[in-house]
Design an enzyme around this catalytic site. Structure first.
Site, PDB file in Angstrom:
ATOM      1  N   HIS A  73       0.835  -1.193   0.000  1.00 45.44           N
ATOM      2  CA  HIS A  73       0.000   0.000   0.000  1.00 45.44           C
ATOM      3  C   HIS A  73       0.872   1.246   0.000  1.00 45.44           C
ATOM      4  O   HIS A  73       2.102   1.148  -0.028  1.00 45.44           O
ATOM      5  CB  HIS A  73      -1.009   0.011   1.159  1.00 45.44           C
ATOM      6  CG  HIS A  73      -0.442  -0.392   2.487  1.00 45.44           C
ATOM      7  ND1 HIS A  73       0.532   0.301   3.138  1.00 45.44           N
ATOM      8  CD2 HIS A  73      -0.735  -1.446   3.287  1.00 45.44           C
ATOM      9  CE1 HIS A  73       0.809  -0.291   4.288  1.00 45.44           C
ATOM     10  NE2 HIS A  73       0.067  -1.354   4.398  1.00 45.44           N
ATOM     11  N   CYS A 168       1.782   0.149  10.491  1.00 45.71           N
ATOM     12  CA  CYS A 168       0.785  -0.915  10.665  1.00 45.71           C
ATOM     13  C   CYS A 168       0.538  -1.206  12.132  1.00 45.71           C
ATOM     14  O   CYS A 168      -0.503  -1.770  12.495  1.00 45.71           O
ATOM     15  CB  CYS A 168       1.253  -2.203   9.983  1.00 45.71           C
ATOM     16  SG  CYS A 168       1.480  -2.092   8.226  1.00 45.71           S
TER      17      CYS A 168
END
Length: 174
Positions: A73, A168
């Site tokens: 991403h 994350c």
């Protein structure tokens, strides 16, 4: 008793629920907020409908979309490296995203070019840069050492085993 839409509502965080936006999906790793504007990576995990939802939710800020062709991403290749700086992987994919972002941006940012893709994923929180340890990425560590702000180095080898990055593992609460 119905469960709250957002577990953070109890501490005053306003949450937006996009479950009614049919077909919209978004991964937090595709959302970069610079403090002035949003960049949304369109990837396998985030689509235009998700970006449109974010734009309507945060209508007070410009929202720009950039196509992510390589990497998991957007923040796999770039992230905030300072108040006006973005840490960018010095790879073809990183340079491609940087060019797309700078064309779309309403503000100007300085690129911090790091040679290691995983090292480009860092956090800039309350004036402190949190980045992967120099022991893991010595070439990128030298770049980060030249940045004039408080820094914290974190070893992320366990995160890397599951394709995880610093962003994350973070929940940033305003």
């Amino acid at each position: 008793t119905a469960l709250p839409i957002c577990a953070l509502a109890d501490i005053g965080v306003v949450c937006a629920d996009m479950s009614d936006s049919v077909g919209a999906f978004m991964d937090g790793g595709d959302v970069l907020f610079t403090g002035k504007e949003f960049f949304i990576g369109l990837s396998e995990r985030t689509n235009q409908k998700g970006a449109d939802f974010l734009a309507s939710t945060f209508s007070q800020h410009p929202v720009h979309t950039v196509e992510v062709k390589h990497g998991l991403h957007l923040k796999s290749l770039l992230s905030m490296g300072g108040p006006e700086s973005i840490s960018v992987a010095d790879t073809l994919a990183g340079r491609d995203l940087w060019q797309k972002m700078t064309r779309a941006a309403t503000c100007q940012y300085e690129a911090i070019w790091v040679p290691d893709e995983l090292a480009a994923n860092c956090l800039f929180i309350n004036g402190t840069l949190i980045h992967r340890a120099s022991a893991e990425f010595p070439r990128s560590g030298k770049i980060f050492e030249g940045i004039n702000c408080p820094r914290i180095e974190l070893v992320g080898s366990e995160l890397s085993k599951v394709d995880g990055c610093l962003t994350c593992s973070s929940l940033l609460i305003p």
